[in-house]
Scaffold this active site. Structure first.
Site, mmCIF file in Angstrom:
data_model
loop_
_atom_site.group_PDB
_atom_site.id
_atom_site.type_symbol
_atom_site.label_atom_id
_atom_site.label_comp_id
_atom_site.label_asym_id
_atom_site.label_seq_id
_atom_site.Cartn_x
_atom_site.Cartn_y
_atom_site.Cartn_z
ATOM 1 C CG HIS A 1 -5.062 9.324 0.619
ATOM 2 N ND1 HIS A 1 -3.713 9.490 0.427
ATOM 3 C CD2 HIS A 1 -5.183 8.749 1.834
ATOM 4 C CE1 HIS A 1 -3.050 9.042 1.481
ATOM 5 N NE2 HIS A 1 -3.925 8.599 2.354
ATOM 6 C CG ASP B 1 -1.844 1.185 1.265
ATOM 7 O OD1 ASP B 1 -2.970 1.037 0.755
ATOM 8 O OD2 ASP B 1 -1.467 2.255 1.788
ATOM 9 C CE LYS C 1 -4.077 4.581 0.587
ATOM 10 N NZ LYS C 1 -2.630 4.291 0.698
ATOM 11 C CE1 TYR D 1 0.150 7.697 2.940
ATOM 12 C CE2 TYR D 1 0.568 5.448 2.238
ATOM 13 C CZ TYR D 1 -0.235 6.375 2.881
ATOM 14 O OH TYR D 1 -1.396 5.976 3.465
#
Length: 276
Positions: free
Chosen positions: A108, A46, A75, A51
């Site tokens: 997200h 994931d 996402k 990120y």
């Protein structure tokens, strides 16, 4: 290597019952940690635009040599909602990942003040029709938002990734998911920065099964029908986190762990949540 069981999503895709969160796994060390997780049996990885490690995830996938066995999630961030924006965001993710498809593409968070999540989801379903995305889902959506999405697009998300842990078991939302064939996925499954793993009830359950408190909590997730995505860069901890399918909690133990409910712990921007 641990074998992680799978379930089938509402679109027919195979989905592991436990995966790897990658928040803050960056650079060479981050890539090495993800490669280690894959070697240890993880098949669900994931990541997210926010990120800032899609490149590391893609590199780890290539190094693994088993691309077709892996399910990579990324996402759409809140700032890129909208039809055209989502198409552009997806192509950016594919470029950074260096992959020809996104296995699971999530919104997200709904970004309700902008209120463009319906057209964002429609763009995602069109990307799926093109073969650039395999499954589409959401993250941090409420029952009302899910209902609107289904009613207005005619597509039921395959997954809703939400904050879920013994302090916040989300009974009503999980029931809604079950009724609509949506797979629950747990971010922050171990309630990071809390005393969860020192709770007596969890210690008692762990002792009864000869496992660690972490394993007891992650098994609780899987028995609720949710896929937890704990993060660890340590190979031994990765194995511990994934090795939770050789024992079964009793109904009473599941209920006892759920009784720790006190509410959500995370109160920041869901676009940057930490998966721990």
């Amino acid at each position: 290597m641990v074998t992680i069981p799978t379930v089938t999503l509402n679109d027919g895709a195979t989905f592991p019952e436990l995966g790897l969160g990658t928040y803050n796994l960056r650079g060479d060390d981050g890539t090495a940690a993800i490669v280690s997780a894959i070697e240890n049996g993880y098949r669900l990885i994931d990541t997210a635009v926010n990120y800032e490690n899609e490149t590391e995830v893609g590199e780890a996938v290539r190094r693994s040599g088993i691309r077709d066995e892996l399910l990579v999630t990324t996402k759409v961030p809140g700032r890129e909602h909208g039809y055209k924006e989502t198409i552009q965001s997806a192509h950016g993710s594919l470029e950074r990942l260096g992959l020809d498809r996104i296995d699971l593409y999530l919104i997200h968070w709904p970004n309700p003040s902008v209120n463009r999540y319906v057209e964002t989801f429609q763009a995602m379903t069109d990307l799926r029709a093109e073969g650039l995305v395999t499954s589409v889902g959401v993250s941090n959506f409420t029952e009302a938002m899910l209902t609107r999405l289904i009613d207005e697009t005619g597509v039921t998300p395959a997954v809703n990734q939400v904050e879920l842990h013994p302090y916040f078991p989300q009974d009503a939302l999980r029931a809604f998911h079950a009724a609509h064939g949506i797979r629950t996925e747990s971010w922050s499954p171990l309630a990071r920065r809390s005393e969860l793993l020192t709770e007596q009830v969890i210690a008692d359950v762990a002792s009864a099964h000869g496992v660690t408190p972490t394993q007891a909590v992650l098994r609780w997730h899987t028995q609720l029908g949710s896929t937890p995505i704990p993060k660890s860069a340590t190979p031994a901890r990765q194995v511990e986190n994934a090795d939770v399918f050789g024992f079964t909690l009793t109904d009473a133990e599941v209920t006892a762990i759920s009784s720790l409910e006190r509410g959500r712990l995370w109160d920041g921007d869901p676009d940057t949540h930490e998966e721990m």
